[in-house]
Design an enzyme around this catalytic site. Sequence first.
Site, mmCIF file in Angstrom:
data_model
loop_
_atom_site.group_PDB
_atom_site.id
_atom_site.type_symbol
_atom_site.label_atom_id
_atom_site.label_comp_id
_atom_site.label_asym_id
_atom_site.label_seq_id
_atom_site.Cartn_x
_atom_site.Cartn_y
_atom_site.Cartn_z
ATOM 1 N N LEU D 227 0.825 -1.210 0.000
ATOM 2 C CA LEU D 227 0.000 0.000 0.000
ATOM 3 C C LEU D 227 0.863 1.265 0.000
ATOM 4 O O LEU D 227 1.720 1.438 0.855
ATOM 5 C CB LEU D 227 -0.887 -0.021 1.254
ATOM 6 C CG LEU D 227 -1.890 1.109 1.395
ATOM 7 C CD1 LEU D 227 -2.979 0.987 0.354
ATOM 8 C CD2 LEU D 227 -2.474 1.101 2.803
ATOM 9 N N ASP D 228 0.612 2.153 -0.943
ATOM 10 C CA ASP D 228 1.265 3.463 -1.002
ATOM 11 C C ASP D 228 2.776 3.368 -1.164
ATOM 12 O O ASP D 228 3.490 4.343 -0.912
ATOM 13 C CB ASP D 228 0.942 4.311 0.243
ATOM 14 C CG ASP D 228 -0.552 4.521 0.419
ATOM 15 O OD1 ASP D 228 -1.289 4.424 -0.581
ATOM 16 O OD2 ASP D 228 -0.982 4.758 1.559
ATOM 17 N N GLU D 229 3.249 2.196 -1.566
ATOM 18 C CA GLU D 229 4.693 2.015 -1.684
ATOM 19 C C GLU D 229 5.146 1.891 -3.132
ATOM 20 O O GLU D 229 6.324 1.678 -3.401
ATOM 21 C CB GLU D 229 5.133 0.738 -0.932
ATOM 22 C CG GLU D 229 4.801 0.712 0.539
ATOM 23 C CD GLU D 229 5.847 1.402 1.388
ATOM 24 O OE1 GLU D 229 6.843 1.884 0.821
ATOM 25 O OE2 GLU D 229 5.650 1.474 2.609
#
Lengths: 284, 284, 284, 284
Positions: D227-229
């Site tokens: 996530l969000d990486e």
Amino acid sequence: MKHTAILLIHCPDSTGLVARVSSFIFEHKGNILHADQHLDSRQGMFLMRVEWEMDGFDLDLPSFASAFEPLARKHGMHWRLADSTVKQKVALFVSKQDHCLADLLYRHRIGELHCDIAMVISNHSDAEPLARAAGLPFHHTPVDPDNRGAAEQRQFQLLDEGQIDLVILARYMQVLSSEFVDRYPLRIINVHHSFLPAFIGSHPYQRAFERGVKLIGATSHYATSSLDEGPIIEQEIERVSHRDELDDLIRKGRDLEKITLARAMRWHLEHRVLVYANKTVVFV
Amino acid sequence: MKHTAILLIHCPDSTGLVARVSSFIFEHKGNILHADQHLDSRQGMFLMRVEWEMDGFDLDLPSFASAFEPLARKHGMHWRLADSTVKQKVALFVSKQDHCLADLLYRHRIGELHCDIAMVISNHSDAEPLARAAGLPFHHTPVDPDNRGAAEQRQFQLLDEGQIDLVILARYMQVLSSEFVDRYPLRIINVHHSFLPAFIGSHPYQRAFERGVKLIGATSHYATSSLDEGPIIEQEIERVSHRDELDDLIRKGRDLEKITLARAMRWHLEHRVLVYANKTVVFV
Amino acid sequence: MKHTAILLIHCPDSTGLVARVSSFIFEHKGNILHADQHLDSRQGMFLMRVEWEMDGFDLDLPSFASAFEPLARKHGMHWRLADSTVKQKVALFVSKQDHCLADLLYRHRIGELHCDIAMVISNHSDAEPLARAAGLPFHHTPVDPDNRGAAEQRQFQLLDEGQIDLVILARYMQVLSSEFVDRYPLRIINVHHSFLPAFIGSHPYQRAFERGVKLIGATSHYATSSLDEGPIIEQEIERVSHRDELDDLIRKGRDLEKITLARAMRWHLEHRVLVYANKTVVFV
Amino acid sequence: MKHTAILLIHCPDSTGLVARVSSFIFEHKGNILHADQHLDSRQGMFLMRVEWEMDGFDLDLPSFASAFEPLARKHGMHWRLADSTVKQKVALFVSKQDHCLADLLYRHRIGELHCDIAMVISNHSDAEPLARAAGLPFHHTPVDPDNRGAAEQRQFQLLDEGQIDLVILARYMQVLSSEFVDRYPLRIINVHHSFLPAFIGSHPYQRAFERGVKLIGATSHYATSSLDEGPIIEQEIERVSHRDELDDLIRKGRDLEKITLARAMRWHLEHRVLVYANKTVVFV
């Protein structure tokens, strides 16, 4: 710092230019580190910057010209070759306000600007201590309003003696003669304290203040014989509000001027700037 | 949304103005939410915006004037009072390019712009579907180059009937007559597609492209009878490079125009903008 | 420079605070130059900065407290009063990288920072020439990793002797003890070389480079006992691309650090910063 | 719009790659419009984007592969070829907030985004009118918290039927499964409403507000299973102050999200983005 060669080209566009240039370098065993090309399709103009490692390259730079010239001639290329290890000789011009001068000297000291700063020239003596502290010759060339040419003659002599490659007008508040500009074509960088073409000419902060703009700017550009009309290299802006007095605009502007001029100077020294049609291509 | 009153004042500076105004509000049991004051010391001009809760305030707004007038008269105040719950009536003017129109309609739909958009007026019919989809009356007022006044007469009638408070020129590409501007003093907001005062007049992106600027901008301002010379409310810029063709400048500019105009309109609607000396104070 | 008084207040909100404070100043014949107020409606917190001319004001500042205290006590005010002509005494802390130090010294020299820079303190000796050239005492307090407290004890002594009001950590790469921070509550300003809260801790540019961010930043904040968690005063960013190596991030970051720290320091010196709930209100 | 081919390459660096690729194109009579190359010297990775005119090029694109493959194999190239006239099929995912959706639909309508928007998919029905008004199929795939997989199975079916090339998460507030992400590797673009890696996860504006940051941001990135990486494509920021309430941050953030996502989507559609080492090279 790697030893590299940088080639800047502009010429009329034709098929195969990237291939021919890169193949030439490859045939001479150059390993390309950066290749950047631009096509101005309106003007049919091809522009390229290519940088390769000298390690392994089988031409030395003096012999590059004769090897490359047939290709260049065939395609009508304007080209310049630079050696990354060669330091250009720079003269810094300044008047009373020395923030750009101090900024450039600091950047030079810590290695941001790959050049030899050979001298500081000013129409005032205020900047002398700063130049001296940096170990630089300082030349005071006061400008007599009735004989502006005399100061320039003295400056030409200094620049010639110093074999100067690049003149930086670091808030030098005198207009240069056409003769001066013509001696250093695209080798004089000025910083104008406005967002050009807004507020061309004198007192830009005063006029920005009176006009009530919400952003102020600074512009670095090559000096040409038309005041403030030369090819723009870099611009920056900062927000202002009604709370900002004229002095605040001037203060904020100093930071813009420092940053804009330093970037333009660095790009020029790194052979990243090509000029055509009074515009710049900055390969960054 | 809280029910508040907003008072905007400008007058010659004198001692005690903040105290007198805030005390007046306090004496009438108003709780101040925001108070912002500015002194233009060059012009000796005092400017203030104060907003307080109507809950508990012991004057209704119609009776405010008579209570406040003695103080105002004594100090030569220009003042305006606004009720936060009253929605201003807005007319949106547009020509062929509808990006600002679409943007404002969307912002209005989701509650960013506290107003009644009463109508869309255009010298072309392109924007009609967009207006209709938003449930708005659309008025096509074509401009005959030989009789420009006729279109304006029709527009005046529409604006009068709609009791319009604010005219937004959302890329409306016709010059307004002095008569038009005088009917809506400081109540017409235009967006100009350049960083004023650079590129005043027509084709600013074309001219920016030709000049080779490194930043382009947009400016929202109150329309005055001098084209592009009115008080600037907001400006924004974006970086461009040699890789940007004219179409890219126009594309990037659309975002600047949308954002700049939307901010200016919102600030006006929230009674945050004071004008004096052809400049704005924006209390944000 | 005008002789002014600046009053900073924060307290629980109640009706009439602006009126009471401004009336107090008016009753004592103070002409308000700037009044800015903020209400944090979530926390019910009233915050105000007011600046008035001392010319004509009928209290001297030492006697202000006793006159103002009844009002302050009644409303639970935290307040500070400052005299614009009093220069705060500042200690600059630096490690090896001296770009912020050089920048602040230059700004001080040309009058951007209204303070007395009393000394430069460093855990290295690199910055000594720069300090000496500015005519400043330089104190080398090397930090022994096995006895970090010893260096701080020496620093406390220096700060005490110099009656230092404000400590600036101009890229001082040592963590301060809680004891240090507690001795100078909200009087230590640090610059962190990232856009906090991104990249808290060490090597932020390295981590930004590895993460592939498109913007890098710098943050100036008050130091608290939680590393990089103190109230943020100012942040700035700059665009980076894949062409930027780690060294380019560090170079670009230097400009962000200089500007961010200089702004924060100036705002603090001008008494524009109020802290509550680990956040700052910056009255600019 | 010119008919061009775009070739994206990344491979281990070796001497002569620019020459070999450009010569290959030249030998087949392709006129290069844009050539941009990047060397990641840390990773020894060569990356290139080259675009040439199809007019005169003597290979059609289906036969390009067999002609180019020997060269590609020899140098271990990962490569992709695209035809500028082929429109990618795009699915827009949205939840309740539809500002990015509305923005992308508008940009598509006026020609900023060269693609076929094939459908809008949402876990809510709020966006249906907007999709319908744009003449697009709208698929409501509600997400049952106890059976998240069912919604995704339905979505896979829709994406398969529509032969979707690119998924845009235009403020779609559901976490995608690894299976979803793996089906569309580097073909899902998300917009996160913070300046990553600050405020990873939920409620970034709330957390930014509480932390008291002075700038907020938005980030568009390829979705990966972390996530969000995922690799960041674009980021933008805007200044905030203590006067901005949480709602103001959210409002300002909308503009950042719109602009950031639209840029990332356009660059992807124009085949300007190369990913390696969880970072992007954006050739603009």
